[in-house]
Scaffold this motif. Sequence first.
Motif, PDB file in Angstrom:
ATOM      1  N   ALA B 265      21.300   8.285  15.620  1.00  0.00           N
ATOM      2  CA  ALA B 265      22.622   8.770  15.197  1.00  0.00           C
ATOM      3  C   ALA B 265      22.654   8.978  13.688  1.00  0.00           C
ATOM      4  CB  ALA B 265      23.703   7.789  15.617  1.00  0.00           C
ATOM      5  N   SER B 266      21.903   8.151  12.946  1.00  0.00           N
ATOM      6  CA  SER B 266      21.891   8.292  11.491  1.00  0.00           C
ATOM      7  C   SER B 266      20.970   9.416  11.048  1.00  0.00           C
ATOM      8  CB  SER B 266      21.404   7.002  10.834  1.00  0.00           C
ATOM      9  OG  SER B 266      22.152   5.920  11.289  1.00  0.00           O
ATOM     10  N   ILE B 268      20.749  12.498  12.342  1.00  0.00           N
ATOM     11  CA  ILE B 268      21.299  13.859  12.428  1.00  0.00           C
ATOM     12  C   ILE B 268      21.763  14.307  11.048  1.00  0.00           C
ATOM     13  CG2 ILE B 268      23.263  15.155  13.341  1.00  0.00           C
ATOM     14  CD1 ILE B 268      22.650  14.103  15.978  1.00  0.00           C
ATOM     15  N   GLY B 269      21.415  15.528  10.684  1.00  0.00           N
ATOM     16  CA  GLY B 269      21.757  16.024   9.361  1.00  0.00           C
ATOM     17  C   GLY B 269      20.660  15.768   8.341  1.00  0.00           C
ATOM     18  N   ARG B 270      19.614  15.012   8.723  1.00  0.00           N
ATOM     19  CA  ARG B 270      18.537  14.749   7.777  1.00  0.00           C
ATOM     20  C   ARG B 270      17.263  15.509   8.133  1.00  0.00           C
ATOM     21  NH1 ARG B 270      19.223  10.199   4.749  1.00  0.00           N
ATOM     22  NH2 ARG B 270      20.826   8.739   5.397  1.00  0.00           N
ATOM     23  N   GLN B 276      16.163  14.450   1.995  1.00  0.00           N
ATOM     24  CA  GLN B 276      17.041  13.643   2.838  1.00  0.00           C
ATOM     25  C   GLN B 276      16.258  12.609   3.632  1.00  0.00           C
ATOM     26  OE1 GLN B 276      20.601  14.019   3.807  1.00  0.00           O
ATOM     27  NE2 GLN B 276      20.553  14.762   1.717  1.00  0.00           N
ATOM     28  N   GLY B 282      17.901   6.926   1.761  1.00  0.00           N
ATOM     29  CA  GLY B 282      18.536   6.373   2.956  1.00  0.00           C
ATOM     30  C   GLY B 282      19.985   6.004   2.791  1.00  0.00           C
ATOM     31  N   GLY B 283      20.427   5.772   1.546  1.00  0.00           N
ATOM     32  CA  GLY B 283      21.789   5.271   1.375  1.00  0.00           C
ATOM     33  C   GLY B 283      21.825   3.779   1.670  1.00  0.00           C
ATOM     34  N   GLU B 284      22.699   3.389   2.610  1.00  0.00           N
ATOM     35  CA  GLU B 284      22.819   1.979   2.984  1.00  0.00           C
ATOM     36  C   GLU B 284      21.485   1.437   3.509  1.00  0.00           C
ATOM     37  OE1 GLU B 284      25.717   0.310   2.793  1.00  0.00           O
ATOM     38  OE2 GLU B 284      26.905   2.039   2.134  1.00  0.00           O
ATOM     39  N   THR B 287      20.307   2.420   6.993  1.00  0.00           N
ATOM     40  CA  THR B 287      19.941   3.819   7.215  1.00  0.00           C
ATOM     41  C   THR B 287      18.748   4.204   6.336  1.00  0.00           C
ATOM     42  OG1 THR B 287      21.580   4.587   5.627  1.00  0.00           O
ATOM     43  CG2 THR B 287      22.254   4.526   7.918  1.00  0.00           C
ATOM     44  N   LEU B 421      14.186  15.997  22.158  1.00  0.00           N
ATOM     45  CA  LEU B 421      15.329  15.660  23.021  1.00  0.00           C
ATOM     46  C   LEU B 421      15.060  14.371  23.783  1.00  0.00           C
ATOM     47  CD1 LEU B 421      18.049  16.474  24.333  1.00  0.00           C
ATOM     48  CD2 LEU B 421      16.730  17.714  26.036  1.00  0.00           C
ATOM     49  N   ASP B 424      15.151  11.305  21.600  1.00  0.00           N
ATOM     50  CA  ASP B 424      16.552  10.957  21.336  1.00  0.00           C
ATOM     51  C   ASP B 424      17.155  10.200  22.519  1.00  0.00           C
ATOM     52  OD1 ASP B 424      16.847  11.823  18.802  1.00  0.00           O
ATOM     53  OD2 ASP B 424      18.323  13.389  19.226  1.00  0.00           O
ATOM     54  N   GLU B 425      16.887  10.709  23.711  1.00  0.00           N
ATOM     55  CA  GLU B 425      17.440  10.069  24.917  1.00  0.00           C
ATOM     56  C   GLU B 425      16.963   8.623  25.013  1.00  0.00           C
ATOM     57  OE1 GLU B 425      19.363  11.447  27.332  1.00  0.00           O
ATOM     58  OE2 GLU B 425      19.091  13.625  27.271  1.00  0.00           O
ATOM     59  N   PHE B 428      18.532   6.505  22.234  1.00  0.00           N
ATOM     60  CA  PHE B 428      19.939   6.222  22.512  1.00  0.00           C
ATOM     61  C   PHE B 428      20.079   5.336  23.751  1.00  0.00           C
ATOM     62  CE2 PHE B 428      21.186  10.077  19.991  1.00  0.00           C
ATOM     63  CZ  PHE B 428      22.116   9.450  19.182  1.00  0.00           C
ATOM     64  N   THR B 430      19.583   6.254  26.932  1.00  0.00           N
ATOM     65  CA  THR B 430      20.145   6.886  28.127  1.00  0.00           C
ATOM     66  C   THR B 430      19.113   7.069  29.237  1.00  0.00           C
ATOM     67  OG1 THR B 430      19.942   8.935  26.908  1.00  0.00           O
ATOM     68  CG2 THR B 430      22.161   8.041  27.168  1.00  0.00           C
TER      69      THR B 430
END
Lengths: 302, 448
Positions: B265-266, B268-270, B276, B282-284, B287, B421, B424-425, B428, B430
């Motif tokens: 989840a962290s 996405i966008g990187r 990035q 990483g920031g925090e 992450t 994909l 990711d599954e 996560f 799933t």
Amino acid sequence: MKSKKFSLIGFLKEDNVASVVCVMPFIIGFLAFLIVPMLLSLYYSFTNYHMIRPTYEWIGLDNYRNMFNDPRFWSSIRATFYFTFTSVPLRLLFALIVALLLLKSSKLVGIYRAMYYLPSILGGSLAVVILWGRIFHQDGILNALLGLVGLNRHFAWLGDSRTTIWTLILLAVWQFGSSMLIFLSALKQIPDSLYEASSIDGASRPRRFFKITLPLLTPTIFFNLVMQTISGFLAFTQAFVITQGGPRDTTRFYVLHMYQTIFQNQRPGEGAAQAWVMLLIIGAITAILFKTKRFWVYDGGF
Amino acid sequence: MKKPRIILAMLLAVMMSVALFGCTSSTQPPESAPPAESSPAESAPPAPAEDTADELSGNIILAWWGNPTRNEQTTEVREMFQAANPGVSIEELTVGWADYWTQLATLAASNDLPDVIQMDISTLEEYVGNGQLMDLTPLIESGQIDLSNVPEAVVGLGRVDGGIYAVSIGQNAPAMIYNKTLMDELGIDVPNNLTIDQFVEISKKVYEDAGIRTNFALSDPSNPLEFLVRGDMANMWVNPAAEMFQPFFELVAQGASEGWGYDPASFIGRAGVVEQDPLIAGGELNTQSWVTFGWSNGLTGLQAAAPEGVVLAMAPYPSHNPANSNYVRASMYFSIAANTDNVDVAAGLVNFWTNNVDAHKIMLGERGVPASAVVVSTITPDMSEVGAIMLDYVSMVTENSTIPYALRPAAAGEINSQLRLVVDEVAFGTITPADAAASFAAFAGNLL
């Protein structure tokens, strides 16, 4: 010499000739850039056309069969329908509310209108889409603000399958400007005499809104609904830039799926098939909307 | 009524000529003469290449994917080549990695491929298979592209179906690039050739002591997966089977359930942006990642983008059988389009790129270890600290690897997209690792 020249101008000045000549640019453009490519894409959808292979052959319905057997196609259908059927009503509602607010005349109303229209120009640009992604990023502005008021500031808005698509819906709702302008012009055309008469009869404000404004606005709502639904189905940029379809394909919009079929999997043939299915879906939904028209749209008693 | 139109026409004409000049200005040779005589005696270019170089003329297009550093270097080297060949003009076409392949595929579809193309291992076979690239064997035999200083193994990296379709312009090896500063603070030693258990142990310790996670499967899962599968002497691109993939997916699931694995989840966008990468931005704490699974030549860019005071180092990916898993590959190649109008200039440029020492003194291995052994030995003293680490690393891996790298098939891109994909599954939670392995094997098997 002179008479010949005159006859040419005379010929051009004939009503039929002049009108045909004037619409020629459109007709040529329409044929060359719309009809011919569309027919080509219909043909390609029955071939195994591959981006970097010079030859291709007719494979019948295989592209269509592959496409329906692909689970990611169904994820994309799910994501697109979810997006369209939430973002469009919300956007129209928002546009209508803002249009009602801006209807009042004041000195600054022109500036307000321009300001509220701005997002729909900006919202399509890449820079704003990227900014939007940054707002909802895990270390973005939204979480920083939540942290300031002492709330959880670690939530991954873009990474949680429950919230990701809503960040995109919010971006779509924010671009309400064009619907708002159309509503605004429709609102202005509602004759004042109706409101006057009803207020003399003692109708309350909400009652006037629901009995006069809304019914007379239904043709405009219908128009906006159809146009926005079509553009909702064509959503691409937001998902492409912000999420790339993730997490777990929950924002893999149909057009994004098509893009990846064509440019990443190098299968424009299958992509063309997908485009035609999309056309059928949009056509069917528009037809359904038109069927429901007579139940709720007031078109002046004709 | 007529004047404004004339003015408009003139304006347009001026604008167009300006645009034209803008395009062609690159053809003007820079004032500095080519320092050809400054090259050391042992690397003197062979006579035939010198002769043809004088006669070269014509226009070609050079396409590459890159980053700002690489783009500047490439332009500089292009200008050197043009200065040495005044009759040549070269147009540049450069975009980022992801868009590069979109653009190249579109150009291929319209039969307009650039003359000299920077090529990748994952696409070489596809382009050759579809007849888009030229077999360079005759050019190599005639000496137009002089590979006499290039080791046979490196020449072999460009071989497809008996022909040589690509010349390596840099070798690299898979490398786990990690935050050395952090590991020193935590008192953790990262030896070369970790086993999977050691890797998990380190990841757990980093998470427990510092709260920092481990990103090993999110950047490009196909690389660590392929590495593991090679450990069993298998090729995942030939006969994919669920057993091959299960250990990898189990590792992903373990990381997710024990917390040390990087949260998808962290991520996405990187994806796909060096600046990035959770390793350096990483920031925090939760992450951040202490490691990224990349390539040896990526160290330059990551170190440049890393925060002040953070020193990066690298080691091979973990594997239960490092000698099998490790490999050296061409990080990128130059290929010549089959439909080029100007083979001589294109070949001249590839030859220049392979053998010109001064050009490599500018590039200093940014694309990977240069192909020519002579070039490598000449530029070594000029290398920065990071560059030297990179050279040592690649030669270390060369000595420790036994199975050459096999090119990826044409369907690899699509399989890779599915792999992301599935990873990711699993991350996560799933699907189970066993289901993931089975469904991925079935998907890959269908396409291969």
